[in-house]
Scaffold this motif. Structure first.
Motif, PDB file in Angstrom:
ATOM      1  N   UNK A  54       0.841  -1.201   0.000  1.00  0.00           N
ATOM      2  CA  UNK A  54       0.000   0.000   0.000  1.00  0.00           C
ATOM      3  C   UNK A  54       0.875   1.250   0.000  1.00  0.00           C
ATOM      4  N   UNK A  55       0.381   2.275  -0.680  1.00  0.00           N
ATOM      5  CA  UNK A  55       1.064   3.567  -0.721  1.00  0.00           C
ATOM      6  C   UNK A  55      -0.002   4.651  -0.670  1.00  0.00           C
ATOM      7  N   UNK A  56       0.016   5.439   0.380  1.00  0.00           N
ATOM      8  CA  UNK A  56      -0.914   6.556   0.475  1.00  0.00           C
ATOM      9  C   UNK A  56      -0.480   7.664  -0.473  1.00  0.00           C
ATOM     10  N   UNK A  57      -1.396   8.576  -0.771  1.00  0.00           N
ATOM     11  CA  UNK A  57      -1.098   9.657  -1.693  1.00  0.00           C
ATOM     12  C   UNK A  57      -0.175  10.703  -1.093  1.00  0.00           C
ATOM     13  N   UNK A  58       0.566  11.381  -1.953  1.00  0.00           N
ATOM     14  CA  UNK A  58       1.443  12.461  -1.504  1.00  0.00           C
ATOM     15  C   UNK A  58       0.641  13.744  -1.331  1.00  0.00           C
ATOM     16  N   UNK A  59       1.052  14.554  -0.375  1.00  0.00           N
ATOM     17  CA  UNK A  59       0.417  15.854  -0.198  1.00  0.00           C
ATOM     18  C   UNK A  59       0.792  16.802  -1.326  1.00  0.00           C
ATOM     19  N   UNK A  60      -0.119  17.708  -1.660  1.00  0.00           N
ATOM     20  CA  UNK A  60       0.160  18.686  -2.702  1.00  0.00           C
ATOM     21  C   UNK A  60       1.086  19.779  -2.198  1.00  0.00           C
ATOM     22  N   UNK A  61       1.874  20.366  -3.084  1.00  0.00           N
ATOM     23  CA  UNK A  61       2.797  21.435  -2.700  1.00  0.00           C
ATOM     24  C   UNK A  61       2.033  22.723  -2.398  1.00  0.00           C
ATOM     25  N   UNK A  62       2.559  23.480  -1.468  1.00  0.00           N
ATOM     26  CA  UNK A  62       2.010  24.806  -1.225  1.00  0.00           C
ATOM     27  C   UNK A  62       2.364  25.746  -2.362  1.00  0.00           C
ATOM     28  N   UNK A  63       1.685  26.873  -2.419  1.00  0.00           N
ATOM     29  CA  UNK A  63       1.886  27.828  -3.506  1.00  0.00           C
ATOM     30  C   UNK A  63       2.530  29.105  -2.969  1.00  0.00           C
ATOM     31  N   UNK A  64       3.521  29.624  -3.711  1.00  0.00           N
ATOM     32  CA  UNK A  64       4.127  30.918  -3.389  1.00  0.00           C
ATOM     33  C   UNK A  64       3.593  31.934  -4.392  1.00  0.00           C
ATOM     34  N   UNK A  65       2.759  32.824  -3.919  1.00  0.00           N
ATOM     35  CA  UNK A  65       2.108  33.779  -4.810  1.00  0.00           C
ATOM     36  C   UNK A  65       1.916  35.096  -4.062  1.00  0.00           C
ATOM     37  N   UNK A 106      -1.899  29.524  -1.399  1.00  0.00           N
ATOM     38  CA  UNK A 106      -2.644  28.641  -0.492  1.00  0.00           C
ATOM     39  C   UNK A 106      -1.921  27.317  -0.271  1.00  0.00           C
ATOM     40  N   UNK A 107      -2.430  26.551   0.677  1.00  0.00           N
ATOM     41  CA  UNK A 107      -1.835  25.255   1.031  1.00  0.00           C
ATOM     42  C   UNK A 107      -2.217  24.191   0.006  1.00  0.00           C
ATOM     43  N   UNK A 108      -1.375  23.175  -0.094  1.00  0.00           N
ATOM     44  CA  UNK A 108      -1.701  22.020  -0.928  1.00  0.00           C
ATOM     45  C   UNK A 108      -2.662  21.083  -0.212  1.00  0.00           C
ATOM     46  N   UNK A 109      -3.355  20.250  -0.979  1.00  0.00           N
ATOM     47  CA  UNK A 109      -4.294  19.280  -0.398  1.00  0.00           C
ATOM     48  C   UNK A 109      -3.566  18.077   0.170  1.00  0.00           C
ATOM     49  N   UNK A 110      -4.182  17.410   1.117  1.00  0.00           N
ATOM     50  CA  UNK A 110      -3.566  16.208   1.711  1.00  0.00           C
ATOM     51  C   UNK A 110      -3.668  15.038   0.746  1.00  0.00           C
ATOM     52  N   UNK A 111      -2.769  14.082   0.902  1.00  0.00           N
ATOM     53  CA  UNK A 111      -2.820  12.866   0.098  1.00  0.00           C
ATOM     54  C   UNK A 111      -3.911  11.928   0.588  1.00  0.00           C
ATOM     55  N   UNK A 112      -4.401  11.094  -0.305  1.00  0.00           N
ATOM     56  CA  UNK A 112      -5.468  10.160   0.042  1.00  0.00           C
ATOM     57  C   UNK A 112      -4.973   9.009   0.904  1.00  0.00           C
ATOM     58  N   UNK A 113      -5.793   8.595   1.879  1.00  0.00           N
ATOM     59  CA  UNK A 113      -5.463   7.460   2.737  1.00  0.00           C
ATOM     60  C   UNK A 113      -5.796   6.142   2.030  1.00  0.00           C
ATOM     61  N   UNK A 135      -3.084  11.496  -5.031  1.00  0.00           N
ATOM     62  CA  UNK A 135      -2.223  12.592  -4.582  1.00  0.00           C
ATOM     63  C   UNK A 135      -3.034  13.868  -4.377  1.00  0.00           C
ATOM     64  N   UNK A 136      -2.633  14.682  -3.408  1.00  0.00           N
ATOM     65  CA  UNK A 136      -3.264  15.970  -3.202  1.00  0.00           C
ATOM     66  C   UNK A 136      -2.862  16.945  -4.296  1.00  0.00           C
ATOM     67  N   UNK A 137      -3.724  17.895  -4.590  1.00  0.00           N
ATOM     68  CA  UNK A 137      -3.439  18.894  -5.616  1.00  0.00           C
ATOM     69  C   UNK A 137      -2.668  20.070  -4.997  1.00  0.00           C
ATOM     70  N   UNK A 138      -1.826  20.733  -5.800  1.00  0.00           N
ATOM     71  CA  UNK A 138      -1.081  21.880  -5.257  1.00  0.00           C
ATOM     72  C   UNK A 138      -1.994  23.068  -4.983  1.00  0.00           C
ATOM     73  N   UNK A 139      -1.593  23.891  -4.027  1.00  0.00           N
ATOM     74  CA  UNK A 139      -2.330  25.114  -3.761  1.00  0.00           C
ATOM     75  C   UNK A 139      -2.162  26.106  -4.899  1.00  0.00           C
ATOM     76  N   UNK A 183      -7.979  17.708  -1.838  1.00  0.00           N
ATOM     77  CA  UNK A 183      -7.418  16.508  -1.196  1.00  0.00           C
ATOM     78  C   UNK A 183      -7.413  15.344  -2.172  1.00  0.00           C
ATOM     79  N   UNK A 184      -6.428  14.466  -2.013  1.00  0.00           N
ATOM     80  CA  UNK A 184      -6.394  13.251  -2.818  1.00  0.00           C
ATOM     81  C   UNK A 184      -7.494  12.293  -2.391  1.00  0.00           C
ATOM     82  N   UNK A 185      -7.932  11.470  -3.319  1.00  0.00           N
ATOM     83  CA  UNK A 185      -9.022  10.528  -3.041  1.00  0.00           C
ATOM     84  C   UNK A 185      -8.541   9.382  -2.159  1.00  0.00           C
TER      85      UNK A 185
END
Length: 467
Positions: A19-30, A45-52, A77-81, A90-92
């Protein structure tokens, strides 16, 4: 373990699941920009969390066959902010249905979860947290960060899933003793039945009603001498007896095999059950209440043999029932006796208590956040959850992000600890494990100097000084 059954179907009660959980999305510098407001402040904004990856007990899941065929499962995987304070999605989650009675173990055999009861869930791999955007990283001293944190990787691991049947009564006995026929006669189960050994290659479950009591009966595949040591099919299926409160010895009174009789068969099976006790610990099989079922009394020789051996079992304090799965003789008395034993066991259980989650916060100033180990001359290894986690969040292509990492490490005392350990300017500092570490050339800097060391967005003057 996979075994053929029926028309090409397979029963699997042990698998290794990757099993491999999803990676969190990167934060955004804007930075917010609009007419007459060229620098309106950070809005990344913040990135979304990875899926469990979640295991859930589902009554429609009969075996672990699906994970035998497809053993690799991954969360989304979570989407970037994004700018404008738009948080990444958030990732599914991936929800994996498993049969009631599934035990989850790690690669070393330690039990992580015992899943019993419809809807019971266990997060086997947790998704990575999303990285913070620069809006969340802004502070009084760093008003417009030119960087964001990377999302954390999701947990990856291998787990072992083992299925242990959830039944009140387990029918045990030699192959072809008539267990499958008996469970078919007692319940609505339709196991495969034939007149040759090892017809039953999968545990069959049947629901039996006797008076006001309803209980489940497991037809466990035939055991032979040496089953607890891996002979025949026994070792693979002994685990299906573990949850049963009552054991029913099904003894063949019409066997034509030389050297076989109900008493010797009973003693062989009892020996195997006692040998398996070493893996059970608190609740051994040898302590479970049991009854003796003398089967196939519809055969003249079978009835005569049953009458001969009945007294010997009764002298051992066992309840004995003479039955015929073919003619249904004695089945009513047997089912009511099983119901009585199951009812007694259920009454002996302590009252069910509501499930409570106990939170035990770590004491302030307790375990250290990191450890420093001297690896050689002016060479040091830093380990710890926080430093390693912060490394994963750092974009090393951005100088300001690297400076922010230095600030965080200084804040928990790494600078002072290195100085106390004897480190001097230019020391080689590794963070992580010896085989997988990020290497730095250490230059001592105070935290106050660090906060004042940021230059233009995305840069850090401290790095220029040390080049």
């Amino acid at each position: 373990m996979a075994a053929g059954a029926g028309s090409g179907a397979q029963f699997v009660d042990r698998v290794v699941l990757h099993v491999a959980a999803g990676n969190g999305g990167n934060g955004c510098a804007s930075v917010h920009r609009e007419k007459f407001k060229p620098l309106g402040g950070p809005d990344g904004a913040n990135g979304g969390r990875g899926g469990n990856v979640v295991l859930e007990v589902d009554s429609n899941a009969a075996s672990l066959l699906e994970y035998h065929r497809r053993p690799h499962r991954r969360g989304g995987n979570g989407k970037p902010g994004q700018g404008g304070h738009r948080t990444g999605a958030d990732g599914a989650d991936v929800v994996l249905p498993v049969p009631d009675g599934t035990v989850v173990k790690d690669a070393h055999g330690e039990v992580l979860a015992d899943l019993v009861g419809e809807g019971t869930r266990y997060v086997v791999a947790e998704g990575g947290k999303g990285g913070l955007g620069n809006a969340a990283l802004a502070s009084a001293k760093r008003k417009a960060p030119g960087f964001a944190l990377l999302g954390e990787p999701g947990l990856e691991l291998d787990v072992v899933l083992e299925l242990k049947s959830v039944a009140d009564v387990a029918l045990v006995g030699f192959p072809s003793a008539g267990k499958s026929s008996l469970i078919a006669a007692l319940s609505a189960a339709k196991p495969k039945i034939a007149a040759y050994p090892f017809t039953t290659l999968v545990p069959n479950l049947g629901v039996v009603s006797a008076g006001d009591t309803t209980f489940t009966v497991a037809d466990v595949p035939g055991l032979i001498e040496g089953a607890s040591e891996g002979r025949g099919l026994g070792l693979e299926f002994l685990r299906h007896i573990e949850r049963s409160s009552t054991l029913a010895h099904v003894l063949d009174c019409a066997t034509m095999e030389p050297g076989r009789d109900p008493v010797s068969d009973f003693e062989v099976i009892e020996k195997e059950l006692r040998a398996y006790d070493r893996v059970l610990g608190d609740r051994p099989l040898s302590d479970r209440p049991r009854i003796v079922v003398l089967n196939k009394v519809d055969v003249p020789d079978g009835r005569e043999l049953a009458d001969m051996v009945r007294g010997e079992f009764e002298q051992r304090g066992l309840k004995v029932f003479e039955v015929s799965a073919a003619s249904h003789e004695g089945l009513r008395e047997l089912s009511f006796a099983m119901a009585e034993m199951v009812t007694e066991y259920r009454a002996s259980l302590p009252p069910a208590e509501p499930t409570r989650i106990v939170l035990r916060p770590a004491p302030v100033g307790g375990d250290a956040d990191f450890e420093i180990k001297t690896m050689g001359e002016n060479t040091y290894l830093i380990t710890g959850v926080k430093p390693v986690r912060w490394l994963r969040q750092t974009d090393f292509a951005n100088e300001e992000a690297v400076g922010f990492l230095a600030d965080r490490l200084a804040r928990i005392g790494v600078e002072d600890a290195l100085a106390k350990a004897g480190a001097s300017a230019g020391a080689t500092v590794l963070i992580g494990t010896p085989d997988d570490a990020v290497v730095f050339d250490w230059q001592p800097d105070g935290e106050d100097d660090a906060e004042g060391g940021t230059g233009p967005r995305g840069t850090d003057r401290r790095l220029d000084r040390h080049r």
